[in-house]
Enzyme design. Sequence first.
Site, short mmCIF file in Angstrom:
data_model
loop_
_atom_site.label_atom_id
_atom_site.label_comp_id
_atom_site.label_asym_id
_atom_site.label_seq_id
_atom_site.Cartn_x
_atom_site.Cartn_y
_atom_site.Cartn_z
N LEU A 95 12.99 40.10 129.29
CA LEU A 95 14.25 39.81 129.97
C LEU A 95 15.38 40.78 129.64
CD1 LEU A 95 14.19 35.90 129.85
CD2 LEU A 95 13.63 37.42 131.75
N HIS A 114 6.25 40.99 138.64
CA HIS A 114 7.33 40.14 139.16
C HIS A 114 6.72 39.08 140.08
CE1 HIS A 114 11.52 39.35 140.22
NE2 HIS A 114 11.06 39.09 141.43
N ASP A 155 13.50 45.92 139.30
CA ASP A 155 12.55 45.54 140.35
C ASP A 155 12.47 46.49 141.55
OD1 ASP A 155 12.06 43.24 138.82
OD2 ASP A 155 13.61 42.10 139.88
C1 GRF Z 1 5.94 35.89 134.86
O1 GRF Z 1 6.15 35.05 135.96
C2 GRF Z 1 6.24 37.33 135.22
O2 GRF Z 1 5.92 37.64 136.54
C3 GRF Z 1 7.72 37.41 135.01
O3 GRF Z 1 7.96 36.63 133.88
C4 GRF Z 1 6.95 35.63 133.74
C5 GRF Z 1 6.34 35.79 132.40
O4 GRF Z 1 5.42 34.77 132.11
N1 GRF Z 1 8.17 38.77 134.90
P1 GRF Z 1 4.53 34.82 130.81
O5 GRF Z 1 5.49 34.96 129.61
O6 GRF Z 1 3.61 35.99 130.90
O7 GRF Z 1 3.82 33.52 130.77
#
Ligand code: GRF
Length: 219
Positions: A95, A114, A155
Amino acid sequence: MSISPLQLAVFASGSGSNLEAILLAIEAGSLPHVTVAAVISNKKDARALKRAQSRNIPTAVLSPNDYARESDYLEALEAILNEHEINFIALAGYLKKIPLPLVKKYAGRMLNIHPSLLPAFGGPGMYGSKIHTAAITRGVRWTGVTVHLVDEEYDTGPILLQKTVPVHQSDTPETLAQRVLAVEHHIYPEALRLFAEGRVTVENRKVFIDPNIPKGISH
Ligand code: GRF
């Protein structure tokens, strides 16, 4: 076209289910040229870290918030990447913005996943359940998953793979997220495999995938 082994760092802020999917693919033998050499998080309690630690994969926690200057944060990140000889980065639910010099250094060697069909429902502030809420509110019939190269903006990088997922009328952001996540877990290992097999080239923001599988590889 030749095999190009990936010494991978996975960046994750949360659950790390995509990291898990990559690790399971490696453990199942379907990513023979990919090694997860480090997992990096900005959150010390990220479940992704535990998934790595349980397999003795080196982890590091560092957040830009802990550094007065971005250059110090960058230096700390680079030290970890150099220590583990990282030649490829996969962002998986990370993030924080990656410092620009690092994006440039790993240009064409840094992926993000994404949970929508970009460019729909992407960009700053679009993360987590906000993406699925927006898709449901807009009334789209299909959403999906995008794996793309990382560029300077959120993105917007060249798109490598996309897969569609239907939106049902009864969906909540949670049920939709679950259906999308299941697809993510297939598509991210697949994206890494294409790179490791040396089958990806990028020209003018377009990604080309060589349909030929290098000799000596079985799928
Ligand atoms: C996923 O939905 C990915 O596409 C997004 O963040 C989420 C991460 O999920 N960028 P995780 O931590 O891999 O379970």
